[in-house]
Design an enzyme around this catalytic site. Structure first.
Site, short mmCIF file in Angstrom:
data_model
loop_
_atom_site.label_atom_id
_atom_site.label_comp_id
_atom_site.label_asym_id
_atom_site.label_seq_id
_atom_site.Cartn_x
_atom_site.Cartn_y
_atom_site.Cartn_z
N HIS A 155 0.82 -1.22 0.00
CA HIS A 155 0.00 0.00 0.00
C HIS A 155 0.85 1.27 0.00
O HIS A 155 0.35 2.35 -0.29
CB HIS A 155 -0.93 0.00 1.21
CG HIS A 155 -2.03 -1.01 1.10
ND1 HIS A 155 -3.34 -0.68 0.82
CD2 HIS A 155 -2.03 -2.36 1.22
CE1 HIS A 155 -4.09 -1.76 0.77
NE2 HIS A 155 -3.31 -2.81 1.02
N ASP A 363 3.42 9.47 -0.71
CA ASP A 363 2.23 8.69 -0.36
C ASP A 363 2.06 7.59 -1.39
O ASP A 363 2.21 7.85 -2.60
CB ASP A 363 0.99 9.61 -0.39
CG ASP A 363 0.00 9.29 0.72
OD1 ASP A 363 -0.07 8.12 1.12
OD2 ASP A 363 -0.69 10.21 1.18
P1 ADQ Z 1 -3.12 6.06 4.75
O1 ADQ Z 1 -1.71 6.54 4.95
O2 ADQ Z 1 -3.92 5.91 5.96
O3 ADQ Z 1 -3.18 4.73 3.89
P2 ADQ Z 1 -5.00 7.49 2.83
O4 ADQ Z 1 -4.91 6.85 1.51
O5 ADQ Z 1 -5.11 8.96 2.78
O6 ADQ Z 1 -3.76 7.20 3.78
O7 ADQ Z 1 -6.27 6.88 3.54
C1 ADQ Z 1 -6.73 7.38 4.71
C2 ADQ Z 1 -8.19 6.99 4.90
O8 ADQ Z 1 -8.50 7.33 6.24
C3 ADQ Z 1 -9.14 7.74 4.00
O9 ADQ Z 1 -10.23 6.92 3.66
C4 ADQ Z 1 -9.59 8.92 4.88
O10 ADQ Z 1 -10.91 9.36 4.65
C5 ADQ Z 1 -9.49 8.34 6.26
N1 ADQ Z 1 -9.08 9.41 7.19
C6 ADQ Z 1 -7.92 10.06 7.25
N2 ADQ Z 1 -7.94 11.00 8.21
C7 ADQ Z 1 -9.15 10.93 8.77
C8 ADQ Z 1 -9.79 11.65 9.81
N3 ADQ Z 1 -9.17 12.63 10.47
N4 ADQ Z 1 -11.06 11.31 10.10
C9 ADQ Z 1 -11.68 10.32 9.43
N5 ADQ Z 1 -11.14 9.62 8.44
C10 ADQ Z 1 -9.89 9.92 8.11
C11 ADQ Z 1 -2.25 3.83 3.28
C12 ADQ Z 1 -1.19 4.47 2.37
C13 ADQ Z 1 -1.86 5.29 1.29
C14 ADQ Z 1 -2.86 4.45 0.50
C15 ADQ Z 1 -3.79 3.71 1.45
C16 ADQ Z 1 -4.65 2.69 0.70
O11 ADQ Z 1 -0.30 5.26 3.13
O12 ADQ Z 1 -0.90 5.84 0.40
O13 ADQ Z 1 -3.63 5.27 -0.33
O14 ADQ Z 1 -3.07 2.99 2.44
O15 ADQ Z 1 -3.86 1.81 -0.02
#
Ligand code: ADQ
Length: 463
Positions: A155, A363
Site C-alpha cells: 500500500h 504517499d
Molecule cells: P493512509 O496513509 O492511511 O493509507 P490514505 O490513503 O489517505 O492514507 O487513507 C486514509 C483513509 O483514512 C481515508 O479513507 C480517509 O478518509 C481516512 N481518514 C484520514 N484521516 C481521517 C480523519 N481525520 N477522520 C476520518 N477519516 C480519516 C495507506 C497508504 C496510502 C494508500 C492507502 C490505501 O499510506 O498511500 O492510499 O493505504 O492503499
C-alpha cells in the site's frame, strides 16, 4: 471457486465495513463471495500470547486473529514496521531506526503469523497478503510447505534502490518477496523501482511483466487502489448526516472559501509544510484575510512512537503561531483538530470545502484526494490541489499538481484555485470523475485477484 484468505495487519471491520470505507467493503465483498478467511493481528498484546488464533465466524466469512506479546509488539510493530520500514519507504532515512533487534523481531513475528495460519489453510486456497507488515510472510509460509498461489500488495511506495540499500537486510528482504507469485504496487513508478532494484542490485532479469531473480519468477504489476466512487458520491449528495454536516459548515463559513485537509497525523502527509504554505498565502496575499478559512483534521495515529509526538508539538506550535499572527476577534484563519471524523460527516465536509489541499511529501496512493473529488457537487465542484509525490497524482492530472516542499508554489496554487472559473472547475471535475468511476476499489480488487488466479504455480522457498 477457491477460498480467499486475506492477510493484513488488522482484520475487519466486517459488520460495519461501510463505516470504515471502501477498502474494507471491497475485501469483505470478495471474502463473502468466495467464502473467505481474514487473518491478522487482534490489536491486543498479552504477555502470554500463544501461537494460536482466535476464530470467529460471520456469514460465510471467518476472522482469525493472533495476539502479540509486548516484546513482539515493540520490535515488530512499533519497531521494524513503523520506525524502520514506514519512514524508509517514504524516503525519511533521517527518521529510520536501523536497529537489528527490530529486524529480528519482525522476522520472528512474520514466522509466527505463518506458523499459526499454515494449519488453517486448505489446498485450494488463494492467499492475498497486504502491506509492509508482512514482507517476509510469504517466504515463511513457503518454508512450511505452502504451495497455494500467494499474492502481495504494497500500500505504501516502493523506494528507490539507493534508499532501500540503506537498510542492513535489504537483500534478504527483497529475496523474500520472490516467494510471492504476484507483487502488486500502487503505481507503475513503484514497479519500475522494484525492477530497478532486482536488476541492478540482485542481477535479476525482466521479461515483460515478470522478474526472474534468485532462481524464481514473480509477476509485477501496478494496481492503483481506488475508492467506492459512486457510493461515496451518493453519500455526499443524499445522506442525512452528510447533508447536516454540509449545512452546518456552510452556515459557519458565512461566504468564506474553505480549504480542507484531512489526514492521519503522520509526518509523511506534509502537514507542517502545508501550514507554512498557508501562512505564505496569508502573508503574500493580504486580500485573503477573512476571505479564507483552513480546516485541518488530523486524526492521531501511532501515538506511542516518539517521532509522532514531536510532530504533534510542531504542528501545535505552527497553528498557534498562524492564528496568533493573522487571526482576529471575528476570524480564525486555521482550525486544526486532532480527531477522526465519521465517513458520512466527512463527505459533507468535503462538499462544503471549495478547495481540497492534499500535499503529502510521499504517499503510496492517497485516498483522501479521491474522496474529496467524489464528494463534490457536479454543478459547482471544488478544486483539488494535489502533491506530485502522491501515487494518486498519476491518475489525477486534472488536479492542480504541486511540489509540497515549495510553499510558494502551494500558496500560488491556492490563489489559482480560489479564482478558477466555474467552467474550468467543471471540466476538471468531469475528467477526474470519469477515471475515478472506472478505476474504483472493486476494479482494483478484481484486477489483483484475476492476475493472481492466472499465475497458479508453486514457488520454492528462499533459503
Ligand atoms: P493512509 O496513509 O492511511 O493509507 P490514505 O490513503 O489517505 O492514507 O487513507 C486514509 C483513509 O483514512 C481515508 O479513507 C480517509 O478518509 C481516512 N481518514 C484520514 N484521516 C481521517 C480523519 N481525520 N477522520 C476520518 N477519516 C480519516 C495507506 C497508504 C496510502 C494508500 C492507502 C490505501 O499510506 O498511500 O492510499 O493505504 O492503499
Amino acid at each position: 471457486m477457491s477460498r480467499l484468505v486475506v492477510v493484513s495487519n488488522r482484520v475487519g471491520p466486517v459488520k460495519d465495513a461501510a463505516r470504515a470505507g471502501g477498502l474494507a467493503v471491497a475485501l469483505v465483498d470478495a471474502l463473502r463471495a468466495q467464502g473467505g478467511l481474514w487473518y491478522g493481528w487482534s490489536g491486543k498484546t498479552n504477555r502470554r500470547a500463544a501461537d494460536s488464533a482466535s476464530i470467529e465466524s460471520a456469514e460465510n466469512l471467518d476472522l482469525a486473529t493472533v495476539d502479540l506479546t509486548p516484546d513482539e509488539h515493540t520490535d515488530y510493530y512499533n519497531g521494524f514496521a513503523n520506525r524502520c520500514l514506514w519512514p524508509l519507504f517514504h524516503y525519511r532515512i533521517d527518521l529510520t531506526a536501523f536497529d537489528r533487534r527490530y529486524y529480528e523481531g519482525y522476522r520472528r513475528v512474520n514466522a509466527k503469523f505463518a506458523r499459526v495460519l499454515f494449519p488453517l489453510l486448505r489446498a485450494d486456497d488463494t492467499i492475498w497478503v497486504h502491506d509492509y507488515h508482512f514482507l517476509a510472510f510469504g517466504n515463511e509460509l513457503r518454508h512450511m510447505g505452502a504451495e497455494q498461489p500467494i499474492g502481495f500488495f504494497l500500500h505504501i511506495p516502493f523506494p528507490a534502490r539507493e534508499v532501500l540499500a540503506t537498510l542492513p537486510h535489504h537483500d534478504a528482504m527483497v529475496r523474500g518477496l520472490f516467494a510471492y507469485d504476484v507483487l502488486g504496487f500502487q503505481t507503475e513508478r513503484d514497479c519500475e523501482r522494484f525492477r530497478d532494484y532486482a536488476v541492478r542490485e540482485a542481477g535479476g532479469v525482466v521479461n515483460g511483466d515478470h522478474v526472474h531473480c534468485f532462481g524464481r519468477t514473480v509477476a509485477v504489476h501496478a494496481f492503483p487502489i481506488g475508492i467506492d466512487t459512486e457510493g461515496f458520491a451518493q453519500i455526499a449528495a443524499e445522506d442525512k448526516e452528510a447533508r447536516r454536516q454540509y449545512e452546518k459548515v456552510t452556515k459557519g463559513l458565512a461566504g468564506r472559501c474553505q480549504i480542507v485537509g484531512v489526514d492521519r497525523l503522520d509526518y509523511t502527509k506534509g502537514i507542517a509544510e502545508r501550514f507554512q504554505a498557508y501562512e505564505r498565502l496569508l502573508k503574500e496575499y493580504p486580500e485573503t484575510h477573512r476571505q479564507v478559512s483552513y480546516l485541518q483534521i488530523a486524526a492521531t495515529s501511532r501515538g506511542e512512537v516518539a517521532e509522532y509526538r514531536q510532530m504533534r508539538e510542531e504542528l501545535d506550535g505552527l497553528s498557534g503561531h498562524i492564528n496568533g499572527t493573522y487571526g482576529d476577534f471575528d476570524w480564525t484563519p486555521l482550525r486544526y483538530l486532532n480527531k477522526p471524523m465519521p465517513r458520512r460527516a466527512l463527505a459533507g465536509l468535503y462538499r462544503a470545502s471549495k478547495i481540497g489541499l492534499v500535499t503529502p511529501l510521499r504517499d503510496g496512493m492517497n485516498l483522501v484526494a479521491k474522496e474529496y473529488v467524489a464528494a463534490q457537487d457536479p454543478e459547482d465542484p471544488g478544486v483539488l490541489i494535489l502533491s506530485r509525490f502522491a501515487g494518486a497524482s498519476y491518475q489525477m492530472p486534472e488536479a492542480i499538481i504541486v511540489n509540497p516542499y515549495d510553499t510558494k508554489e502551494v500558496a500560488d496554487a491556492l490563489q489559482i484555485a480560489r479564482y478558477m472559473s466555474l467552467q474550468e472547475r467543471r471540466e476538471r471535475f468531469e475528467a477526474l470523475m470519469v477515471r475515478l468511476k472506472t478505476e474504483d476499489v472493486a476494479r482494483w480488487r478484481d484486477d489483483f485477484l484475476s492476475t493472481l488466479a492466472a499465475v497458479r504455480r508453486r514457488v520454492p522457498a528462499a533459503s
